[in-house]
Motif scaffolding. Structure first.
Motif, PDB file in Angstrom:
ATOM      1  N   LEU A 220      49.483  19.207 -53.747  1.00 56.51           N
ATOM      2  CA  LEU A 220      48.246  18.494 -53.440  1.00 56.51           C
ATOM      3  C   LEU A 220      47.567  17.930 -54.676  1.00 56.51           C
ATOM      4  CD1 LEU A 220      46.656  20.933 -50.818  1.00 56.51           C
ATOM      5  CD2 LEU A 220      48.204  19.014 -50.433  1.00 56.51           C
ATOM      6  N   ILE A 221      47.649  18.638 -55.816  1.00 58.91           N
ATOM      7  CA  ILE A 221      46.924  18.192 -57.011  1.00 58.91           C
ATOM      8  C   ILE A 221      47.811  18.075 -58.238  1.00 58.91           C
ATOM      9  CG2 ILE A 221      44.688  19.046 -56.227  1.00 58.91           C
ATOM     10  CD1 ILE A 221      45.041  21.529 -57.879  1.00 58.91           C
TER      11      ILE A 221
ATOM     12  N   LEU B  29      40.430  20.886 -50.225  1.00 55.62           N
ATOM     13  CA  LEU B  29      41.515  19.911 -50.145  1.00 55.62           C
ATOM     14  C   LEU B  29      42.214  19.914 -48.786  1.00 55.62           C
ATOM     15  CD1 LEU B  29      43.020  20.509 -53.685  1.00 55.62           C
ATOM     16  CD2 LEU B  29      41.894  18.424 -52.910  1.00 55.62           C
TER      17      LEU B  29
ATOM     18  N   LEU C 168      46.170  13.915 -45.487  1.00 56.15           N
ATOM     19  CA  LEU C 168      47.408  14.657 -45.670  1.00 56.15           C
ATOM     20  C   LEU C 168      48.374  14.397 -44.518  1.00 56.15           C
ATOM     21  CD1 LEU C 168      45.995  18.077 -46.935  1.00 56.15           C
ATOM     22  CD2 LEU C 168      47.236  16.376 -48.264  1.00 56.15           C
TER      23      LEU C 168
ATOM     24  N   PRO D 127      43.610  14.586 -52.198  1.00 56.48           N
ATOM     25  CA  PRO D 127      44.953  15.136 -52.369  1.00 56.48           C
ATOM     26  C   PRO D 127      45.941  14.085 -52.870  1.00 56.48           C
ATOM     27  CG  PRO D 127      44.036  15.748 -50.231  1.00 56.48           C
ATOM     28  CD  PRO D 127      43.144  14.699 -50.812  1.00 56.48           C
TER      29      PRO D 127
END
Length: 296
Positions: free
Chosen positions: A131-132, A192, A198, A260
């Protein structure tokens, strides 16, 4: 001279002659080509979550070095923890040893302490890194871990007033462990995983987010409960809940500016990541400046 029979329908043939070129005919009716396997480049084990593996490796390497230098695997002494970089309000604020704010998040007070923290870091890191990215996970670990240790320093300074001017800060309890940073990553995930960008089914995102919330809530409750029991039973066990709370709060703030990496453009994600890092660094510098004024 013999004649060459014409090619049958659906077959390939070559013309006969000095300047012959291949003739490709249309395949026969009903012909089905054999599917060719797709060659996909396999990602290496390392490439899936490098920051998580590095952080777990550093923590384990530090603990191994402690053992090789004679530190107890089950219960290191406060002096041993201080030698290896534990956080301590007196050493930081009176002695100016600010580096302990960072080193303390890589030191652990026993094999059980290490194992539980690394298990949590491993699971949360593998969830957060897609995600990061690796820079995001590394930044979240360092910044939220530092935030937790700074809040712990602030709390210790006011909780042990008689220890403020003891030589070397021996009157303050040492604080060690990656749990503040682990709580920070959990806080970031809670924000997130609420993103609608997402590419994951909503019910799955909801399930993951609920699991992270339960993890943070249960461990915070356990930490406060243990400390209450310690106060009444006289046990030596103490959990640094201020480090947990500081790391968790910082993780929430760190994730607010972010989007994200999955589901957003690379430029947007990188811009938001810079904003998040800059915001948290600025807040930590201001809080550190405030703490530095306390001994005066």
């Amino acid at each position: 001279m013999s004649s060459v029979p014409p090619p049958s329908p659906g077959s390939g043939s070559f013309r006969i002659g000095p300047n012959a070129e291949p003739e490709i005919l249309r395949p026969a009716a009903g012909y089905i080509p054999t599917p060719q396997p797709m060659v996909r480049r396999r990602r290496t084990f390392w490439a899936t979550a490098p920051a998580t593996y590095v952080l777990v490796g550093i923590n384990c390497a530090v603990f191994l070095a402690m053992l090789l230098h004679g530190v107890s695997a089950a219960s290191p002494t406060p002096d041993q923890l201080m030698f290896w970089g534990a956080n301590n309000a007196g050493a930081v604020l009176n002695g100016g040893q600010w580096w302990r704010i960072v080193t303390a998040m890589f030191v652990h007070g026993g094999i059980l302490h290490l194992a539980t923290n690394m298990w949590c870091l491993w699971n949360l890191g593998l969830l957060a890194e897609p995600l990061i990215g690796w820079i995001g996970v590394l930044s979240a670990y360092i910044l939220t871990g530092a935030a937790g240790n700074l809040l712990s320093t602030f709390y210790s300074w006011y909780s042990y007033p008689d220890a403020r001017f003891t030589p070397g800060g021996i009157g303050f309890p040492p604080g060690v462990g990656a749990s503040g940073a682990v709580f920070g990553i959990a806080g970031a995930l809670i924000i997130l995983l609420k993103s609608k960008q997402l590419p994951v089914p909503p019910f799955e995102l909801k399930r993951l987010r609920r699991s992270v919330i339960y993890f943070a809530a249960i461990n915070l409750v356990i930490g406060f409960s243990v400390n209450v029991g310690t106060r009444y039973m006289g046990s030596g066990l103490r959990i640094d809940n201020m480090a947990h709370l500081g790391g968790f709060t910082c993780g929430l703030m760190f994730a607010v500016p972010l989007v994200p990496r999955l589901g957003s453009t690379k430029s947007l994600f990188e811009t938001r990541l810079r904003i998040a890092i800059g915001l948290i660094v600025g807040l930590l510098v201001l809080f550190s400046f405030y703490l530095a004024q306390l001994p005066g």
